[in-house]
Design an enzyme around this catalytic site. Structure first.
Site, PDB file in Angstrom:
ATOM      1  N   PRO A   1       0.825  -1.216   0.000  1.00 48.97           N
ATOM      2  CA  PRO A   1       0.000   0.000   0.000  1.00 48.97           C
ATOM      3  C   PRO A   1       0.856   1.262   0.000  1.00 48.97           C
ATOM      4  O   PRO A   1       0.357   2.352  -0.273  1.00 48.97           O
ATOM      5  CB  PRO A   1      -0.836  -0.125   1.281  1.00 48.97           C
ATOM      6  CG  PRO A   1      -0.162  -1.141   2.125  1.00 48.97           C
ATOM      7  CD  PRO A   1       0.625  -2.023   1.212  1.00 48.97           C
TER       8      PRO A   1
ATOM      9  N   GLU B   1       3.560  -7.111   8.506  1.00 48.88           N
ATOM     10  CA  GLU B   1       3.842  -5.669   8.374  1.00 48.88           C
ATOM     11  C   GLU B   1       4.790  -5.391   7.212  1.00 48.88           C
ATOM     12  O   GLU B   1       5.360  -4.321   7.123  1.00 48.88           O
ATOM     13  CB  GLU B   1       4.445  -5.128   9.674  1.00 48.88           C
ATOM     14  CG  GLU B   1       3.484  -5.142  10.849  1.00 48.88           C
ATOM     15  CD  GLU B   1       2.225  -4.316  10.589  1.00 48.88           C
ATOM     16  OE1 GLU B   1       2.348  -3.147  10.197  1.00 48.88           O
ATOM     17  OE2 GLU B   1       1.125  -4.860  10.772  1.00 48.88           O
TER      18      GLU B   1
ATOM     19  N   ARG C   1      -3.878  -9.617 -19.851  1.00 49.66           N
ATOM     20  CA  ARG C   1      -4.905  -9.452 -20.866  1.00 49.66           C
ATOM     21  C   ARG C   1      -4.447  -8.527 -21.989  1.00 49.66           C
ATOM     22  O   ARG C   1      -5.056  -8.475 -23.043  1.00 49.66           O
ATOM     23  CB  ARG C   1      -6.242  -9.002 -20.260  1.00 49.66           C
ATOM     24  CG  ARG C   1      -6.244  -7.636 -19.693  1.00 49.66           C
ATOM     25  CD  ARG C   1      -7.562  -7.330 -19.005  1.00 49.66           C
ATOM     26  NE  ARG C   1      -8.634  -7.007 -19.939  1.00 49.66           N
ATOM     27  CZ  ARG C   1      -8.755  -5.858 -20.605  1.00 49.66           C
ATOM     28  NH1 ARG C   1      -7.848  -4.906 -20.462  1.00 49.66           N
ATOM     29  NH2 ARG C   1      -9.767  -5.650 -21.416  1.00 49.66           N
TER      30      ARG C   1
ATOM     31  N   ASP D   1     -10.770   0.065 -23.956  1.00 53.05           N
ATOM     32  CA  ASP D   1     -11.148  -0.039 -22.551  1.00 53.05           C
ATOM     33  C   ASP D   1     -11.204   1.328 -21.903  1.00 53.05           C
ATOM     34  O   ASP D   1     -10.488   2.232 -22.304  1.00 53.05           O
ATOM     35  CB  ASP D   1     -10.047  -0.763 -21.753  1.00 53.05           C
ATOM     36  CG  ASP D   1     -10.016  -2.225 -22.015  1.00 53.05           C
ATOM     37  OD1 ASP D   1     -11.018  -2.762 -22.457  1.00 53.05           O
ATOM     38  OD2 ASP D   1      -8.947  -2.813 -21.748  1.00 53.05           O
TER      39      ASP D   1
HETATM   40  N1  ADE Z   1      -0.766  -5.045   0.247  1.00 50.40           N
HETATM   41  C1  ADE Z   1      -1.621  -4.602   1.184  1.00 50.40           C
HETATM   42  N2  ADE Z   1      -2.413  -3.638   0.701  1.00 50.40           N
HETATM   43  C2  ADE Z   1      -2.050  -3.455  -0.611  1.00 50.40           C
HETATM   44  C3  ADE Z   1      -2.483  -2.583  -1.633  1.00 50.40           C
HETATM   45  N3  ADE Z   1      -3.461  -1.695  -1.448  1.00 50.40           N
HETATM   46  N4  ADE Z   1      -1.888  -2.675  -2.835  1.00 50.40           N
HETATM   47  C4  ADE Z   1      -0.891  -3.551  -3.023  1.00 50.40           C
HETATM   48  N5  ADE Z   1      -0.449  -4.397  -2.099  1.00 50.40           N
HETATM   49  C5  ADE Z   1      -1.010  -4.355  -0.883  1.00 50.40           C
END
Ligand code: ADE
Length: 275
Positions: free
Chosen positions: A100, A127, A169, A184
């Site tokens: 994230p 984590e 794809r 797309d």
């Molecule tokens: N791992 C945990 N959350 C994630 C996300 N939003 N994008 C990519 N990998 C992740």
């Protein structure tokens, strides 16, 4: 294209055996290797994580199994070619680390990655992975840390499934209808729908539960159908993604487009979508 996925949940990737990607694997257009990180953990419990230095909640994935896993998949991919320092050389490989904290994954990044020879995905849990793993990998190959959106998953696995599908794809021969990718939503094409989300689609029956397919789609008038589709895409984009409408270059909007957008304005209160 060669895809290697390193994970503590190999069974998570069963979906890669079905649908368009499953067929591409069967044809030999894509080779997928799913590797259990624990096979590079050497203690009796196959431990891959530990408490974070400096304290704090959760567990961090230890670097040693990751280092061995990366060396092994790189070595396997290039016939165990060794760089002078003894570490495997990466050839055309790139490492993708879903997190994230990464750069936001997009159709543009999917298109770039679709040109790669070999992608290695490192799925973190807990984590995250000890930061030295990415530092080490950067000496061997390009590394991209990528997020699929502003939310936190329990691990990288679902993000990898999403990215693999979006990338694969785009490979030649993977989509049944080769014409569909450039058109797309977010596609790279410069067709009439570029920069817009797709409008609604209909098929038989013409009337269903009292709901009718718009007459124009049955008219055989290709010009009118194209205009109706663009109008519908403009209205839907104004409603759901005013940020995309605001990014359309003025030159891309005809007088008719502007009229449709100003009629849809009620749906985008406070946004000047019509330039
Ligand atoms: N791992 C945990 N959350 C994630 C996300 N939003 N994008 C990519 N990998 C992740």
């Amino acid at each position: 294209m060669l895809l290697d996925i390193i994970t503590i949940f190999p069974e998570y990737f069963a979906p890669l055996g079905v649908s368009l990607i499953g067929k591409a694997v069967q044809r030999g257009d894509i080779a997928v290797g799913v590797h259990d990180l624990r096979s590079w953990a050497h203690d009796p419990h196959k431990t891959v994580d530990d408490t974070p230095f400096g304290g704090g909640p959760g567990m961090v994935m230890r670097p040693e199994p990751w280092g061995e896993a990366l060396d092994a998949v790189l070595g396997a991919a290039d016939g165990r070619a060794q760089s002078p320092g003894g570490a495997p050389s990466a050839g055309g490989a790139q490492l993708i680390v879903p997190t994230p904290a990464g750069e936001l994954f997009s159709q543009g990044i999917a298109a770039e990655l679709a040109g790669a020879e070999h992608l290695i995905f490192a799925c973190g849990r807990y984590e995250g992975i000890d930061a030295r793993v990415v530092d080490y990998a950067r000496n061997l190959m390009p590394v991209r840390e990528l997020s699929i959106g502003d939310y936190v998953l329990a691990g990288g696995e679902p993000a990898v499934l999403v990215m693999v599908e979006a990338i694969c794809r785009l490979l030649p021969g993977v989509l049944g209808n080769a014409g569909s990718a450039p058109d797309d939503s977010f596609g790279a094409g410069d067709g009439p729908m570029h920069g817009l989300v797709e409008g609604p689609a209909y098929t038989r029956p013409r009337a269903w539960r009292g709901l009718e397919v718009p007459d124009v789609l049955l008219s055989g008038n290709h010009g009118a159908i194209a205009r109706w589709r663009r109008d519908a895409a403009l209205r839907r984009t104004a409603l759901t993604r005013p940020d995309l409408v605001a990014r359309l270059p003025s030159a891309a909007l005809s007088a008719r487009d502007r009229q449709v957008l100003s009629q849809a304005r009620f749906a985008v209160t406070g946004e000047d979508v019509a330039h």
